[in-house]
Design an enzyme around this catalytic site. Structure first.
Site, PDB file in Angstrom:
ATOM      1  N   ASP A  10      -4.821  -2.657  -6.504  1.00  0.00           N
ATOM      2  CA  ASP A  10      -3.774  -1.801  -5.963  1.00  0.00           C
ATOM      3  C   ASP A  10      -3.497  -1.353  -4.694  1.00  0.00           C
ATOM      4  O   ASP A  10      -4.849  -0.851  -4.510  1.00  0.00           O
ATOM      5  CB  ASP A  10      -2.603  -1.801  -6.701  1.00  0.00           C
ATOM      6  N   LEU A  11      -2.487  -0.968  -3.961  1.00  0.00           N
ATOM      7  CA  LEU A  11      -3.519   0.411  -2.826  1.00  0.00           C
ATOM      8  C   LEU A  11      -2.893   1.636  -2.756  1.00  0.00           C
ATOM      9  O   LEU A  11      -3.775   2.416  -2.909  1.00  0.00           O
ATOM     10  CB  LEU A  11      -2.802  -1.071  -1.387  1.00  0.00           C
ATOM     11  N   ASP A  12      -1.340   1.510  -2.330  1.00  0.00           N
ATOM     12  CA  ASP A  12      -1.564   3.061  -3.352  1.00  0.00           C
ATOM     13  C   ASP A  12      -1.650   3.521  -4.491  1.00  0.00           C
ATOM     14  O   ASP A  12      -0.949   2.985  -5.729  1.00  0.00           O
ATOM     15  CB  ASP A  12       0.347   3.643  -3.074  1.00  0.00           C
ATOM     16  N   THR A  18      -1.896   7.250  -1.195  1.00  0.00           N
ATOM     17  CA  THR A  18      -0.486   8.004  -0.332  1.00  0.00           C
ATOM     18  C   THR A  18       0.334   7.650  -1.186  1.00  0.00           C
ATOM     19  O   THR A  18       1.373   8.268  -0.135  1.00  0.00           O
ATOM     20  CB  THR A  18      -0.370   6.193   0.465  1.00  0.00           C
ATOM     21  N   LYS A  46       6.086   5.153  -8.529  1.00  0.00           N
ATOM     22  CA  LYS A  46       4.948   4.318  -8.030  1.00  0.00           C
ATOM     23  C   LYS A  46       4.944   3.102  -8.169  1.00  0.00           C
ATOM     24  O   LYS A  46       5.114   2.794 -10.066  1.00  0.00           O
ATOM     25  CB  LYS A  46       3.686   5.005  -8.620  1.00  0.00           C
ATOM     26  N   SER A 115      -0.326  -5.664  -2.892  1.00  0.00           N
ATOM     27  CA  SER A 115       0.061  -4.455  -3.418  1.00  0.00           C
ATOM     28  C   SER A 115       2.110  -4.480  -2.925  1.00  0.00           C
ATOM     29  O   SER A 115       2.040  -5.444  -2.315  1.00  0.00           O
ATOM     30  CB  SER A 115      -0.322  -3.587  -1.522  1.00  0.00           C
ATOM     31  N   ALA A 116       2.822  -3.871  -3.161  1.00  0.00           N
ATOM     32  CA  ALA A 116       4.412  -3.654  -3.257  1.00  0.00           C
ATOM     33  C   ALA A 116       4.763  -3.180  -1.776  1.00  0.00           C
ATOM     34  O   ALA A 116       5.590  -3.425  -0.864  1.00  0.00           O
ATOM     35  CB  ALA A 116       4.793  -2.638  -4.072  1.00  0.00           C
ATOM     36  N   LYS A 146       7.250  -5.582  -9.270  1.00  0.00           N
ATOM     37  CA  LYS A 146       6.474  -5.511 -10.076  1.00  0.00           C
ATOM     38  C   LYS A 146       7.193  -4.365 -10.310  1.00  0.00           C
ATOM     39  O   LYS A 146       8.620  -3.946 -10.295  1.00  0.00           O
ATOM     40  CB  LYS A 146       5.503  -3.622  -9.607  1.00  0.00           C
ATOM     41  N   GLU A 170      -5.005  -0.862 -11.139  1.00  0.00           N
ATOM     42  CA  GLU A 170      -3.821  -0.014 -10.488  1.00  0.00           C
ATOM     43  C   GLU A 170      -2.911   1.287 -11.104  1.00  0.00           C
ATOM     44  O   GLU A 170      -3.747   2.086 -12.423  1.00  0.00           O
ATOM     45  CB  GLU A 170      -2.221  -1.165 -11.760  1.00  0.00           C
ATOM     46  N   ASP A 171      -2.156   1.995 -10.271  1.00  0.00           N
ATOM     47  CA  ASP A 171      -2.325   3.497 -11.223  1.00  0.00           C
ATOM     48  C   ASP A 171      -0.792   3.621 -11.377  1.00  0.00           C
ATOM     49  O   ASP A 171      -0.036   4.918 -11.814  1.00  0.00           O
ATOM     50  CB  ASP A 171      -2.498   4.307  -9.996  1.00  0.00           C
TER      51      ASP A 171
HETATM   52  C1  G6P Z   1       3.621   1.464  -3.261  1.00  0.00           C
HETATM   53  C2  G6P Z   1       4.023   2.459  -4.063  1.00  0.00           C
HETATM   54  C3  G6P Z   1       5.570   2.560  -3.760  1.00  0.00           C
HETATM   55  C4  G6P Z   1       6.636   2.307  -2.713  1.00  0.00           C
HETATM   56  C5  G6P Z   1       6.030   0.583  -2.202  1.00  0.00           C
HETATM   57  C6  G6P Z   1       6.497   0.785  -0.720  1.00  0.00           C
HETATM   58  O1  G6P Z   1       4.216   0.666  -4.795  1.00  0.00           O
HETATM   59  O2  G6P Z   1       3.089   2.788  -4.667  1.00  0.00           O
HETATM   60  O3  G6P Z   1       5.213   3.953  -3.675  1.00  0.00           O
HETATM   61  O4  G6P Z   1       7.031   2.433  -2.509  1.00  0.00           O
HETATM   62  O5  G6P Z   1       4.970   0.665  -2.459  1.00  0.00           O
HETATM   63  O6  G6P Z   1       5.509   0.767  -0.043  1.00  0.00           O
HETATM   64  P1  G6P Z   1       5.990   0.603   1.978  1.00  0.00           P
HETATM   65  O7  G6P Z   1       5.155   1.061   2.698  1.00  0.00           O
HETATM   66  O8  G6P Z   1       6.275  -0.706   1.856  1.00  0.00           O
HETATM   67  O9  G6P Z   1       6.880   1.573   1.848  1.00  0.00           O
HETATM   68 MG    MG Z   2       0.282   2.471  -6.414  1.00  0.00          MG
END
Ligand code: G6P
Ligand code: MG
Length: 219
Positions: A10-12, A18, A46, A115-116, A146, A170-171
């Site tokens: 996952d990224l964030d 972030t 998240k 990542s989302a 997700k 994943e967090d």
């Molecule tokens: C991640 C973060 C979420 C965020 C989502 C969409 O999953 O944990 O907090 O809303 O990505 O991110 P974006 O950069 O497309 O707004």
């Molecule tokens: Mg995350």
């Protein structure tokens, strides 16, 4: 070592912190609308897509808005968020992440992003690690957010791995659930109580040593 596992990050909140900037941007928006959101509520955001995050937040504030206002809020939150992360560079990789990425790269073990976020590519570019990923699957590639496992299933396919042979870092609660639904090995990064559905838990990447990575790759 023969590689028979696929790794998906996952990224964030896993590679880069972030989450606090998402929170600050959403909080500013909520404040402008006349209510506040807490850090605890932020935990529930998240891993949640931008659209669903906004729906959730408006629900907390008991606000209903027109479709065009909804769009405007999403755009302005994203602009605010992007301004907050504009100066991100390699130094913003979360502690311990570089060591694991270096190990995987040096040993030719392919890994993917799941990542989302629709901002994933520019963020990875800013961190100077975009080219290291064999596949990048992000919020632009999926229709189901997700905890639906779509993002991880596409990443597994791009890695050429069966879902059961994939390991997901994943967090978020939604992300751990998505990995579990896909029957992947889930590794929760963060509070172990909150992420108790994960197969393994670590507070952060500084707790993960290369022995552990080798162990799960062999499993
Ligand atoms: C991640 C973060 C979420 C965020 C989502 C969409 O999953 O944990 O907090 O809303 O990505 O991110 P974006 O950069 O497309 O707004
Ligand atoms: Mg995350």
């Amino acid at each position: 070592m023969k590689n028979s596992k696929g790794i998906i990050f996952d990224l964030d909140g896993v590679i880069v912190d972030t989450a606090k900037f998402h929170y600050l941007a959403w909080r500013k928006m909520a404040n402008d609308l006349g209510f506040d959101i807490t850090l605890e509520q932020n935990e529930q955001l998240k891993g949640v897509s931008r659209v669903h995050s906004l729906e959730q937040i408006l629900g907390w504030g008991n606000k209903t808005v027109s479709e065009s206002e909804f769009e405007r809020l999403m755009t302005s939150k994203n602009e605010d968020y992007l301004a907050r992360i504009a100066h991100m560079d390699e130094a913003d990789l979360l502690p311990g992440v570089k060591k694991v990425l270096d190990y995987l790269t040096e040993n030719n073990i392919p890994f993917a992003l799941g990542s989302a976020s629709k901002n994933a590519r520019p963020i990875l570019k800013g961190l100077d690690i975009e080219k290291r990923f064999t596949a990048i699957v992000d919020g632009n590639d999926v229709t189901k957010a997700k905890p639906n496992p779509e993002v991880f299933l596409i990443a597994a396919e791009k890695l050429g791995m069966a879902p059961e042979d994939c390991i997901v870092f994943e967090d978020s609660v939604a992300g751990v659930e998505a990995a579990n639904v896909a029957r992947m090995i889930s590794i929760g990064i963060g509070d172990s109580e909150r992420l108790k559905q994960a197969d393994y838990n670590f507070a952060d990447f500084t707790e993960i040593d290369i022995d552990f990575i080798e162990k799960i790759l062999r499993k």
